[in-house]
Design an enzyme around this catalytic site. Structure first.
Site, PDB file in Angstrom:
ATOM      1  N   ASP A 151       1.689   7.961  -0.549  1.00  0.00           N
ATOM      2  CA  ASP A 151       0.446   7.468   0.039  1.00  0.00           C
ATOM      3  C   ASP A 151      -0.080   8.346   1.169  1.00  0.00           C
ATOM      4  OD1 ASP A 151       0.090   5.278  -1.593  1.00  0.00           O
ATOM      5  OD2 ASP A 151       1.208   3.921  -0.298  1.00  0.00           O
ATOM      6  N   TYR A 402      -6.469  -1.256  -7.456  1.00  0.00           N
ATOM      7  CA  TYR A 402      -7.248  -1.815  -6.354  1.00  0.00           C
ATOM      8  C   TYR A 402      -8.649  -2.197  -6.847  1.00  0.00           C
ATOM      9  CZ  TYR A 402      -4.041  -0.428  -2.558  1.00  0.00           C
ATOM     10  OH  TYR A 402      -2.981  -0.308  -1.698  1.00  0.00           O
TER      11      TYR A 402
END
Length: 470
Positions: A151, A402
């Site tokens: 990330d 997402y």
């Protein structure tokens, strides 16, 4: 004819030829001047008609060969004047969701120069909508795509490109160095927020029209992070939410009010039993509504609503149609956190309409697969699981990821209301698809309409593995 006469004759002929050539050159100059005058007059006439000729250039690179395709369109004049986006309209009434964009970036990236990305989101000004995304400083099907499941790295950057286009080096605009980000337009300029740095000391860099205007230092030294979707601008002020602290317990949540890139006010939420991460926010009648991710203990989504003075209310969506992932089967809801399968989570969104709510969620209860929109006419306040409408947009067998909200202001659409829209990230590669060395995603988006819509699946569609994976 004697020699002198020959010389005189030849000289006369040369002079005559020179005079003729001069006359021709003068005629050519006059012709060019007249042609230019005609063209100038034609352009002035077009201006009087309030039209512009706009050249759009689409550039495609295939196997390092550059192909430039230029299409010239005559477009009715569109006012490009800056204006303050009021943000005081109510949400448009809708019956369903129409497909708005699909970039197919993973499919295209198998053969073209496409960025490895995650966390894409969309934001619109009064003139255009753009896709924002966090790159990994690498291209698909290239050795630097290895290990991009991570990330946070110093190679990540917030960039943007025209909506619906695959993000590549040739159509994308650098915005900020960032592994967490947000962006929005106030009608006069783009505000971007990019967070980068070490986990225990990250800094958010605010830019307005590309110029650094402010920074925010991590105040808890526990991974400062923000929305991963658009911030909200109302009457010249823009608003965003940041989180700092544990992802599996109580953390610190702050709302920031920003004008032309400068922070004018901030508050910390008093929410000891709530958890707010990766909020999806939108304006509604001059206030800001945010629906967020509870990564601590809720399988229903927390919300926070606030006005321009940052007076706020907090709660959880009460519906028994749960919006997070993982989550239990639909059943009895709660206006407090639903603890069953409440740990972990995924970025998502909802739109409130009075006591009703449109809930966007994965179709799977436990994995990031599929996507659907559900209309629960009493779901904002009631705890049952009854709903009236379900619209499929990604099948249960296809990967999703997402999702988040964005709106189109009346200044863009010409409507008298705020059009609600949403995007869905279609994640491919690791950690789920272990035949690849990379993690990336494409995206789709939809906008609310008060007319007919359709159930279907718009998946990523890329065939894996790629050449680099073999």
């Amino acid at each position: 004819m004697n020699p002198n006469q020959k010389i005189i004759t030849i000289g006369s002929i040369c002079m005559a030829i020179g005079i003729i050539s001069l006359i021709l050159q003068i005629g050519n100059i006059i012709s060019i001047w007249v042609s230019h005058s005609i063209q100038t007059g034609s352009q002035n006439h077009t201006g009087i008609c309030n039209q512009r000729i706009i050249t759009y250039e689409n550039s495609t690179w295939v196997n390092q060969t550059y192909v430039n395709i230029s299409n010239t369109n005559v477009v009715a004049g569109k006012d490009t004047t800056s204006m303050t986006l009021a943000g005081n309209s109510s949400l448009c009434p809708i019956r369903g969701w129409a497909i708005y964009s699909k970039d197919n970036s993973i499919r295209i990236g198998s053969k073209g120069d496409v960025f490895v990305i995650r966390e894409p989101f969309i934001s619109c000004s009064h003139l255009e909508c753009r896709t924002f995304f966090l790159t990994q400083g690498a291209l698909l099907n290239d050795k630097h795509s290895n290990g991009t499941v991570k990330d946070r790295s110093p190679y990540r950057a917030l960039m943007s490109c025209p909506i619906g286009e695959a993000p590549c080096p040739y159509n994308s605009r650098f915005e900020s160095v960032a592994w967490s980000a947000s962006a929005c337009h106030d009608g006069m300029g783009w505000l971007t927020i990019g967070i980068s740095g070490p986990d225990d000391g990250a800094v958010a860099v605010l830019k307005y029209n590309g110029i650094i205007t402010e920074t925010i230092k991590s105040w808890r030294k526990q991974i400062l992070r923000t929305q991963e979707s658009e911030c909200v601008c109302v009457n010249g002020s823009c608003f965003t939410i940041m989180t700092d602290g544990p992802s599996d317990g109580p953390a610190s949540y702050r709302i920031f009010k920003i004008e032309k890139g400068k922070i004018t006010k901030s508050i910390e939420l008093d929410a000891p039993n709530s958890h707010y991460e990766e909020c999806s926010c939108y304006p509604d009648t001059g206030t800001v509504m945010c629906v967020c991710r509870d990564n601590w203990h809720g399988s229903n989504r927390p919300w926070v609503s606030f006005n321009q003075n940052l007076d706020y209310q907090i709660g959880y969506i009460c519906s028994g149609v749960f919006g997070d992932n993982p989550r239990p089967k639909d059943g009895k809801g709660s206006c407090d956190p639903v603890n069953v399968d409440g740990a972990d989570g995924i970025k998502g969104f909802s739109y409130r309409y009075g006591n009703g709510v449109w809930i966007g969620r994965t179709k799977s209860n436990s994995s990031r697969k599929g996507f659907e929109m559900i209309w629960d006419p009493n779901g904002w306040t009631d705890t049952d699981s009854n709903f009236l409408v379900k619209q499929d947009v990604v099948a249960m067998t296809d990967w999703s990821g997402y999702s988040g909200s964005f709106v189109q202001h009346p200044e863009l659409t010409g409507l008298d209301c705020m059009r609600p829209c949403f995007w869905v990230e279609l994640i491919r590669g690791r950690p789920r698809e272990k035949t690849t060395i990379w993690t990336s995603g494409s995206s789709i988006s939809f906008c609310g309409v008060n007319s007919d819509t359709v159930n279907w699946s718009w998946p990523d569609g890329a065939e894996l593995p790629f050449t680099i994976d073999k």
